[in-house]
Write a protein that holds these residues in place. Structure first.
Motif, PDB file in Angstrom:
ATOM      1  N   GLY B 252       0.796  -1.221   0.000  1.00  0.00           N
ATOM      2  CA  GLY B 252       0.000   0.000   0.000  1.00  0.00           C
ATOM      3  C   GLY B 252       0.827   1.269   0.000  1.00  0.00           C
ATOM      4  N   THR B 287      -2.143   7.600  -2.266  1.00  0.00           N
ATOM      5  CA  THR B 287      -2.416   7.640  -0.831  1.00  0.00           C
ATOM      6  C   THR B 287      -3.740   6.954  -0.515  1.00  0.00           C
ATOM      7  OG1 THR B 287      -1.299   9.773  -0.750  1.00  0.00           O
ATOM      8  CG2 THR B 287      -2.590   9.170   1.162  1.00  0.00           C
ATOM      9  N   GLY B 290      -3.700   3.155  -1.413  1.00  0.00           N
ATOM     10  CA  GLY B 290      -2.803   2.468  -0.481  1.00  0.00           C
ATOM     11  C   GLY B 290      -3.486   2.229   0.856  1.00  0.00           C
ATOM     12  N   ALA B 291      -4.128   3.275   1.387  1.00  0.00           N
ATOM     13  CA  ALA B 291      -4.808   3.130   2.674  1.00  0.00           C
ATOM     14  C   ALA B 291      -5.991   2.169   2.548  1.00  0.00           C
ATOM     15  CB  ALA B 291      -5.268   4.489   3.180  1.00  0.00           C
ATOM     16  N   VAL B 294      -4.662  -1.298   2.818  1.00  0.00           N
ATOM     17  CA  VAL B 294      -4.294  -1.655   4.188  1.00  0.00           C
ATOM     18  C   VAL B 294      -5.546  -1.986   5.004  1.00  0.00           C
ATOM     19  CG1 VAL B 294      -3.275  -0.790   6.328  1.00  0.00           C
ATOM     20  CG2 VAL B 294      -2.176  -0.312   4.148  1.00  0.00           C
ATOM     21  N   VAL B 295      -6.583  -1.158   4.864  1.00  0.00           N
ATOM     22  CA  VAL B 295      -7.822  -1.392   5.606  1.00  0.00           C
ATOM     23  C   VAL B 295      -8.436  -2.735   5.201  1.00  0.00           C
ATOM     24  CG1 VAL B 295     -10.167  -0.545   5.981  1.00  0.00           C
ATOM     25  CG2 VAL B 295      -8.276   1.059   5.871  1.00  0.00           C
TER      26      VAL B 295
END
Lengths: 360, 320
Positions: B252, B287, B290-291, B294-295
């Motif tokens: 991410g 950004t 990527g987040a 991750v989530v």
């Protein structure tokens, strides 16, 4: 418990058996009866010679960097941003050599007063920049860590003490910040704020009439402080949740103490250990993040030096002048290592069971 | 279990929504100055700025701006005003490279991290333990871009042992693919090996004193069997969780520094290259995605754990 002590011993490389009161071991002198937990921790830390040595090393590095103006005025005769004329020469081994050669390759280390560690591609004195860059890196690292600590205390106390919707809102915000890879949210904020800076008046209805310029050091400080907050606020919240059920808090409430006083006067002193354990490790991580952001061009702005921007300059010229990249990197590693070893020692002395995890 | 999964997915969607709002705020609301100018990158013309203001709805209310931004992201209608290329297309192009980097590095750091952690735990307090523990600390203290640049210069360029940057597709030549990735894998792994070995070492030292380990020894099991079947299996649980999450973070966007130093042209480097031009759209998209990733992986890891360990879903049921 004995086995656990052994673990801590192994980690800290010290002998914890000295914590056993003398009346139990039969030893005379060194009375520990009535010693406060703080004194015991201090004694444990004092015995951890490795940690202490690295702590002293860190202080030395800080001292050297703080002396940057003296070095640049009295010895090197150059500021961090002074660029020499294109035909300026300097004495190296008794020979006069151009600071930046005709082929664009800067002079290497002379190990003399001027250009001790050579020049960078713009002809600026690397040693001077190294010290000033260190000042910036250390300043950003420690102020950012301080910011994280303050924000972490306030948010952790509020959400742990009030629970309910306050906790809900704060914890969700922490979850969201946590979801971003640290470096990504750092560059996102870094680039977004680079152009116009930050106007606090806009968010405080004009109450705080401060505008921070995009190239100010305050920008990376604020970014790094915010990014690491969840790593501290979460463990603090957990501790506060447990502490608020204790009898002494109930007693404080029964006396009619205000929530503010209970939080900051009664609960805060009980989480100070965690803060102390986190602080050196937060500085280490903040310095690393600053270097990473500056390396990518989203941290400290040129020509202002920092170890990160210097490594960035150096990597671009690594083929012709590898010292430009090696020197600031080595200083950075030394500083961060000193903080990490010292921080580990502090953790072992205060709270060996503390689980500290800070992402990179 | 069904209820747990449903709730976990609902909370994942909520966090994703919050992530998108925060990303939007970071780029369009928090900074001082005109968002259209910021979006346009370095040295935009007046007409460009006017066009962008129109296109992104910067004259509208903030919720409307948010909707426009999200629509542009998810319909793949967002372009970089510096390169004029479609942002989502460029990200997709980088994914195989970023994924190749992350997979190899994750395997390396897990293997070495666990090996080193186990070894130092067994030798706790001895000289070899002290030496390796210090080494792990040095690994944690080194910035990856610095190590990577030095490795690339000395091992790749000077000694010629490894290719000096570049990337070969796996489908084209798997051996060459790995050969080109050895240095980036190593550079990226160093930090994680340091972290994992320290975590595992302290877990093993905790587990080794548990009652069931003493029971296993008392039963007369061989030291080897006790170590691998009883101690290691239990010490590994937190490390495996960490592994899933770190892997997600690296994909991410966490590998941005490694990619940049080795010129891998992955997703992270796409964002890194945009920084110098102050080219905002690629950074915004990387950004956010990527987040999101991750989530998403966090949710998968949680659900996987709940499936394996009923205590977890019961705990979260009673907690809420």
């Amino acid at each position: 418990m004995a086995a656990r002590d052994q673990v801590a011993t192994a980690e800290a490389g010290t002998d914890l058996s000295l914590d056993v009161p003398p009346e139990l071991t039969g030893q005379k002198g060194k009375g520990t009866s009535g010693a406060s937990p703080w004194r015991l921790a201090g004694r444990r830390l004092k015995r951890n010679k490795t940690a202490l040595a690295f702590g002293v090393l860190f202080l030395l590095l800080v001292g050297v960097c703080l002396a940057a103006p003296i070095y640049s005025d009295k010895i090197a005769n150059r500021t961090a941003t002074d660029q020499p004329a294109s035909d300026e020469t300097v004495t190296d081994n008794g020979e006069e050599i151009l600071v930046v050669g005709l082929d664009g390759i800067p002079i290497g280390p002379t190990y003399e007063k001027e250009y001790f560690l050579g020049a960078d591609s713009s002809g600026r004195d690397v040693a001077v920049r190294l010290l000033y860059g260190g000042r910036n890196s250390l300043l950003i690292g420690s102020l950012a860590a301080l910011g994280t600590i303050i924000l972490g205390i306030v948010l952790g106390l509020l959400s742990g003490y009030f629970r309910g919707w306050v906790d809900g809102v704060i914890s969700r915000i922490m979850d969201v910040i946590w979801s971003f890879p640290v470096i990504l949210i750092g560059i996102a904020l870094g680039t977004a704020l680079a152009l116009g800076g930050l106007d606090f008046g806009k968010f405080s209805f004009g109450l705080i009439p401060i505008t921070v310029q995009g190239d100010s050091l305050a920008i990376p400080i604020m970014i790094i402080a915010v990014v690491y907050v969840p790593y501290l606020a979460r463990p603090i919240r957990g501790q506060v949740l447990a502490l608020r059920e204790k009898e002494f808090i109930e007693a404080a409430r029964a006396q009619g103490m205000s929530s503010f006083r209970i939080m900051f006067g009664e609960i805060l002193p009980n989480v100070v250990t965690t803060l102390i354990v986190f602080f050196p490790l937060l500085i280490a991580n903040a310095i690393l993040l600053e270097a990473a952001l500056s390396f990518l061009g989203a941290g400290v702005r040129a020509p202002n030096p920092s170890w990160g921007t210097m490594i960035n300059d150096g990597v671009d010229r690594i083929v012709t002048a590898p010292t430009l990249a090696i020197v600031p990197g080595a200083m950075l590693v030394l500083t961060v290592l000193a903080l990490n070893v010292f921080g580990d020692g502090v953790r072992d002395a205060l709270d060996p069971r503390a689980k500290v995890r800070i992402d990179h | 279990m069904g209820r747990f999964v449903a709730r976990r997915i609902a909370s994942m969607l909520f966090v994703m929504f919050a992530v998108s709002v925060l990303t939007f705020l970071i780029f369009n609301v928090i900074p001082n100055g005109d968002p259209a100018v910021r979006m346009a990158g370095k040295q935009p013309t007046e007409s460009q700025i006017e066009e962008i203001r129109e296109e992104w709805g910067f004259d509208e209310s903030i919720p409307e701006q948010y909707v426009v931004t999200m629509r542009k992201l998810f319909t793949g209608d967002m372009i970089s005003y510096f390169t004029q290329l479609d942002v989502v297309d460029e990200i997709i192009k980088g994914i195989p490279r970023t994924f190749s980097l992350a997979v190899g590095a994750a395997l390396i750091w897990m293997a070495f991290g666990v090996g080193l952690g186990l070894y130092t735990a067994m030798r706790a307090g001895k000289l070899s333990d002290t030496f390796l523990t210090v080494l792990a600390l040095i690994g944690i203290s080194m910035p990856v871009f610095w190590v990577g640049a030095l490795m690339n210069h000395y091992l790749g360029f000077k000694l010629g042992l490894f290719p000096n940057g570049g990337y070969v597709e796996f489908a084209e030549n798997p051996l060459d693919w790995a050969y080109h990735l050895i240095l980036p894998w190593t550079a990226l792994s160093i930090l994680f090996i340091g972290v994992y070995s320290r975590v595992l070492r302290s877990n093993v030292l905790d587990t080794i004193n548990e009652d069931y380990v003493r029971t296993a020894r008392a039963k007369g099991l061989s030291e080897r069997r006790v170590l691998f079947k009883h101690v290691l299996r239990n010490s590994l649980i937190p490390v495996v969780t960490l592994w899933g999450l770190d892997f997600a973070v690296v994909i991410g966007g966490g590998a941005i520094l490694t990619e940049t130093v080795f010129g891998l042209q992955g997703v992270g480097q796409y964002a890194a290259d945009a920084i110098g031009q102050l080219d905002v759209p690629p950074i915004l998209a990387v950004t956010m995605f990527g987040a999101f990733f991750v989530v998403f992986v966090n949710a998968i890891v949680d659900i996987g754990y709940a499936a394996l360990d009923p205590r977890i879903r019961l705990e979260s049921d009673s907690a809420s």
